[in-house]
Scaffold this active site. Structure first.
Site, PDB file in Angstrom:
ATOM      1  N   LYS A 147       0.846  -1.189   0.000  1.00 33.38           N
ATOM      2  CA  LYS A 147       0.000   0.000   0.000  1.00 33.38           C
ATOM      3  C   LYS A 147       0.886   1.244   0.000  1.00 33.38           C
ATOM      4  O   LYS A 147       1.957   1.249   0.624  1.00 33.38           O
ATOM      5  CB  LYS A 147      -0.867  -0.036   1.263  1.00 33.38           C
ATOM      6  CG  LYS A 147      -1.924   1.059   1.375  1.00 33.38           C
ATOM      7  CD  LYS A 147      -2.742   0.847   2.666  1.00 33.38           C
ATOM      8  CE  LYS A 147      -3.790   1.918   2.872  1.00 33.38           C
ATOM      9  NZ  LYS A 147      -4.562   1.695   4.113  1.00 33.38           N
TER      10      LYS A 147
ATOM     11  N   SER B  28      -9.511   1.683   3.567  1.00 34.87           N
ATOM     12  CA  SER B  28      -8.687   2.464   2.679  1.00 34.87           C
ATOM     13  C   SER B  28      -7.722   1.644   1.826  1.00 34.87           C
ATOM     14  O   SER B  28      -7.216   2.140   0.817  1.00 34.87           O
ATOM     15  CB  SER B  28      -7.893   3.474   3.508  1.00 34.87           C
ATOM     16  OG  SER B  28      -6.984   2.794   4.352  1.00 34.87           O
TER      17      SER B  28
ATOM     18  N   SER C 116      -9.438  -0.823   7.645  1.00 35.65           N
ATOM     19  CA  SER C 116      -8.927  -0.543   6.307  1.00 35.65           C
ATOM     20  C   SER C 116      -8.341  -1.734   5.563  1.00 35.65           C
ATOM     21  O   SER C 116      -8.096  -1.654   4.368  1.00 35.65           O
ATOM     22  CB  SER C 116      -7.877   0.566   6.369  1.00 35.65           C
ATOM     23  OG  SER C 116      -8.510   1.820   6.436  1.00 35.65           O
TER      24      SER C 116
END
Lengths: 464, 482
Positions: free
Chosen positions: A64, A139, A163
């Site tokens: 990420k 997220s 997330s």
């Protein structure tokens, strides 16, 4: 990896997959040349020595865009870090590389990991591979979408309030958030420091456990790690499993998700498990408490982004010191990030401090106390991961409160430091996947992964 | 004005920042050595790069405990840090990490000497925090420069109670505190380089009143003397305001050394909201009793305690005791020399005289010039009238510094400096002098007895100092009176 595929072939395959499903927008950047050259080195080394270069030899990982990788761009999907390159590597990155993993690129996400739909990204939204009209969750939306679309073997995301688990739920993959303090946060861009954990998104619990064993454990660069060893604790059989009455009775829970969940509980009972319905009177305080505390920490953590030492700065229009902060931060941060910074500064400001921040801290203490009581009684707790399946892109952009409710079941483990995993258990009548969340007591990560595997097998057999 | 001043009482509290003598920063491994090229002691952590976390420096905790114990404080078991937010370019994270609610030490006091009496200055608390970087605004017209070397340097802030009542008292407190931090090696005490910094809170009230008056805070005090001057100025200014019925406004003022005055830089209404947040990246930590006891055991006596011992057990005057206990190496050296000679007053004279002079000229500290045993031998040689002090300090002492293997006696013999009581030689030298100065002899005989010193001096010269002055005096008197 079985012995029939080379690392180079694997990297080529995933690069091709990424290229083919480019429209998903799961990646901000691929490190193609570097990944291929590392793959070649690994292949050559294996050819000459006959030995694998570590326990993750040739495992193709996506990270990420909130995890530092020295010499590589890092942006937290924000304009404020435009052009920024990491000057050091996160502890997790060093551990991956040391065991022969190949990092193939960085993945799209919500800006500074704030969001539940991956629509708050400077690089645009990520699409759900299951249904391109839907959001992938957030997220860590890019990280979940990439695994689902077979664009890497496994992803590292981050989880502050769901997330990792929520996008895993929306995309139909497995997402694991370890106990707070199990994986070093050194090198993870902070959103809310006392909630953040690096999490893993994969195709199954076994892959996740393998990666977890490499990246978890003590690190002198993170003072918040748990000193207690991560080992298997013996449990009494039959396993005692709890669920929260208030979670199941919540009005925002989708009817079909509720039914599937209750059916599964019946199945558990049939299989001889002890299932207990737990009363959680504080349940309705969980989301407000989470947002007060995380926005407070976020406002603090994001103070460092000013464009002075690094990141983007609008030198042309800056006239004095206050314009420097006003211009760089107004232009650099997106709307959701600004909203949370303002909320955080509000709850920390004189006159409101005790009403919000102090009170929320007290609620958190109560939650922790209550959690100990729960786990005195049961071995693990289950819930749906998210109250509804993936929603349409742009559907909820205008309603932040409704988006906050997507976190209804996932924020509790972050508030209390529990390990939690979302397992791709169910399919909705609208064809979208949704998951089951499993939680264990703090620091019981190995047990959690084993229970997860056990339940997953049970569910697979049940479907067949 | 003197009578008017007598109506008022000043109330003063100090906030002293001391830079801890660690090798590295409070939350990173970066060096904190002074004088390095700008921005050379800056890692990703110091610059607050994305994803970095603080790592607590254990040595800083140890030094803070050491200071707390030396100031008679309670060492608190529960310790936690908080983030104090404000935006300024030299503050990399946008907040300073400080022990806002849970300081490492509370209470305590520092005894000081004031007008010959001992007074205890009460301490409110001592907490740890990190320093900011430096902004430099005067190098360029259009740009400010930033040096982050200092950012993250470990500091303790020592906060006194508002319990001092004169500039002199504040001066004595700071002087004593500086001596103490140097003595126990927690801070180098250098105010010019900023490793010791002081802000003063000053207010006045009518004598007998119990409520505190409105205070002003004075900053930018870069020497102990300036602290005194600034407080003196502030007291006068506040009294003047009061006497002329002007309001006293709570404000922050800066001291200007060139004019010895202060000027306002910030009013209370502009006070910042620091939005304190519990530091989530450093878990609360506990300082255990056993750990504190270990540090306590290794603590030296304080300078003031040492002074008392010097007076009581070594019969030094309070002045001499203060000189010897000015710093720890000197005091330690004194005590080492006492193992070899009991001539304590002479040790003081040697340290304050020849050793300090040599030290100043050669830029070497007193205790490193000659070994304690050498100095003791030299002192005993003088005490036994074998050489006079002047020759011992001007001729033998430099030789001993050069050649550490020789004893004082060996050097005296080599240089033929041993004093003589040999009557033949003395007879010869005194006759020589008497014959050389018939006029002076006449004057002496007429009653100008003061000239005796002149004759003794001449004999000393001729004998190159070898003549024992006492014997020479007696002999000369005898010869001149006859």
């Amino acid at each position: 990896m079985n012995g029939h595929t080379t690392c180079v072939e694997a990297v080529h395959y995933f690069l091709q997959q990424i290229e083919q499903d480019k429209h998903l927008n799961a990646w901000v950047e691929t490190f193609a040349d570097e990944a291929l050259s590392l793959a070649l080195t690994l292949d050559n080394s294996f050819k000459t020595s006959g030995k694998l270069n570590g326990s993750l030899h040739g495992v193709v990982v996506g990270i990420k865009d909130v995890i530092s990788y020295k010499g590589h761009h890092l942006s937290a999907a924000s304009k404020i870090l435009k052009g920024y390159k990491s000057i050091y590597s996160a502890t997790v990155v060093e551990r991956l590389l040391a065991e022969g993993a190949i990092i193939i690129g960085r993945q799209n996400c919500d800006e500074f990991a704030m969001g539940s739909s991956n629509e708050n990204s400077a690089y645009g939204p990520v699409l759900n591979p299951v249904d391109n009209k839907k959001v992938p969750g957030g997220s860590s939306g890019g990280s979940a979408a990439a695994v689902k679309a077979d664009q890497c073997m496994i992803s590292l995301g981050s989880d502050t309030g769901g997330s990792v688990r929520q996008p895993a739920d929306f995309c139909g993959v497995t997402g694991f958030k370890p106990s707070y303090g199990r994986i070093s946060r050194y090198g993870l861009i902070a959103y809310a420091s006392s909630f953040d954990q690096i999490g893993i998104i994969g195709n199954n619990t076994e892959d996740i456990a393998t990666l977890y064993s490499v990246i978890s454990g003590p690190d002198e660069y993170d003072n918040t790690l748990i000193p207690k060893k991560d080992i298997l604790h013996e449990v009494k059989k039959p396993l005692k499993i709890g669920y929260f009455r208030q979670a199941i009775e919540h009005p925002s829970l989708d009817r079909e998700i509720k039914q599937s969940f209750l059916d599964f509980i019946d199945e558990l009972k049939k299989q001889g498990y002890l299932v207990e319905c737990l009363d959680f009177e504080l349940f309705n305080y969980v989301v407000p408490c989470y947002y007060v505390l995380t926005t407070a920490e976020a406002a603090s953590n994001l103070s460092r982004f000013d464009g002075i030492r690094y990141g983007s700065s609008d030198k042309k229009n800056i006239t004095d010191l206050s314009s420097l902060y006003a211009i760089n931060r107004s232009k650099g941060f997106g709307q959701e990030v600004k909203r949370r910074i303002m909320m955080g500064n509000f709850v920390l400001s004189a006159g409101y401090y005790d009403a919000y921040y102090t009170k929320a801290q007290r609620v958190r203490q109560l939650l922790k106390k209550k959690t100990i009581e729960f786990f005195d009684n049961v071995e693990c707790i289950i819930s749906p991961t998210v109250p509804s399946p993936a929603f349409d892109l742009n559907e909820k952009l205008r309603d932040p409160i409704e988006i906050f409710l997507a976190d209804l079941y996932t924020v509790y483990p972050n508030l209390t430091g529990l390990p939690a995993i979302s397992l791709p258990f169910f399919t909705h009548s609208n064809t979208l996947p949704f998951g089951l969340q499993l939680m264990c007591s703090p620091a019981n990560d190995v047990n959690l992964l084993l229970f997860a595997d056990e339940l997953m097998n049970l569910q697979t057999n049940r479907k067949n | 004005m003197a009578d008017i001043k007598d109506k008022y009482e000043a109330v003063i509290g100090l906030e002293v920042h001391a830079q801890l003598l660690t090798k590295s920063k409070l939350f990173s491994g970066d060096s904190i050595s002074f004088g390095a090229e700008p921005n050379t002691q800056i890692s990703a952590i110091t610059l607050a790069h994305p994803g970095t976390l603080p790592r607590l420096n254990k040595k800083a905790v140890e030094l803070a405990v050491k200071l707390g114990l030396s100031c008679n404080c309670k060492i608190n078991e529960y310790n936690a840090f908080a983030r104090k937010h404000y935006l300024y370019p030299d503050l990399p994270k946008g907040y300073q990490v400080t022990q806002h609610m849970h300081p490492i030490c509370t209470g305590g006091f520092v005894p000081v000497r004031l007008h010959g009496e001992e007074k205890s200055i009460p301490i409110h608390h001592i907490h740890m925090e990190e320093d900011a970087g430096k902004s430099i605004h005067d190098l360029d017209e259009d740009y400010s420069y930033l040096d982050y070397n200092r950012a993250g340097t470990p500091l303790v802030e020592i906060v006194t109670e508002p319990a001092m009542h004169s500039a002199e008292e504040a001066y004595q407190f700071l002087t004593e505190l500086r001596r103490l931090v140097r003595w126990i090696e927690v801070c180098d005490g250098n105010m010019e380089e900023g490793s010791l910094r002081c802000d003063a809170n000053v207010s006045i009230r009518l004598k007998g009143e119990t409520q505190l008056g409105t205070k002003v805070e004075v900053k930018n005090l870069n020497s102990i003397r300036n602290v005194k001057r600034a407080i003196e100025y502030e007291i006068e200014r506040l009294i003047e305001l009061k006497e002329t019925d002007q309001p006293i406004i709570q404000q922050t003022r800066s001291f200007e050394a060139s004019s010895e005055t202060t000027f306002a830089i910030r009013e209370k209404e502009e006070a910042k909201d620091y939005r304190y947040l519990t530091e989530p990246d450093i878990p609360p930590f506990f300082i255990e009793e056993e750990y504190v006891n270990g540090i306590k055991k290794a603590l030296p006596l304080t300078p003031l305690e040492t002074e008392k011992i010097l007076q009581a057990e070594y019969a030094l005057t309070s002045y001499d005791a203060a000189q010897i206990a000015a710093d720890k190496p000197t005091a330690d050296y004194f005590f080492s020399v006492t193992s070899f000679t009991q001539n304590y007053k002479a040790i003081v004279n040697w340290i304050n005289g020849p050793l300090k002079k040599w030290g100043n000229e050669e830029l070497i500290s007193v205790e490193k010039i000659i070994s304690p045993v050498s100095l003791a031998e030299l002192i005993d040689l003088v005490a036994a009238d074998k050489v006079n002090f002047s020759l011992a300090s001007s001729k033998i002492f430099p030789e001993l510094v050069k050649d550490r293997n020789k004893t004082a006696l060996e050097v005296a013999e080599e240089l033929n400096l041993l004093q003589t009581n040999n009557t033949n030689e003395l007879d010869e030298w005194t006759d020589l002098v008497i014959n050389k100065m018939p006029d002076k002899v006449q004057e002496y005989k007429k009653g100008k007895k003061g000239l005796l010193g002149l004759f003794v001096g001449e004999v000393k010269k001729i004998s190159k100092g070898k003549a024992d002055p006492a014997a020479v005096t007696t002999l000369l008197q005898k010869k001149l009176e006859s």
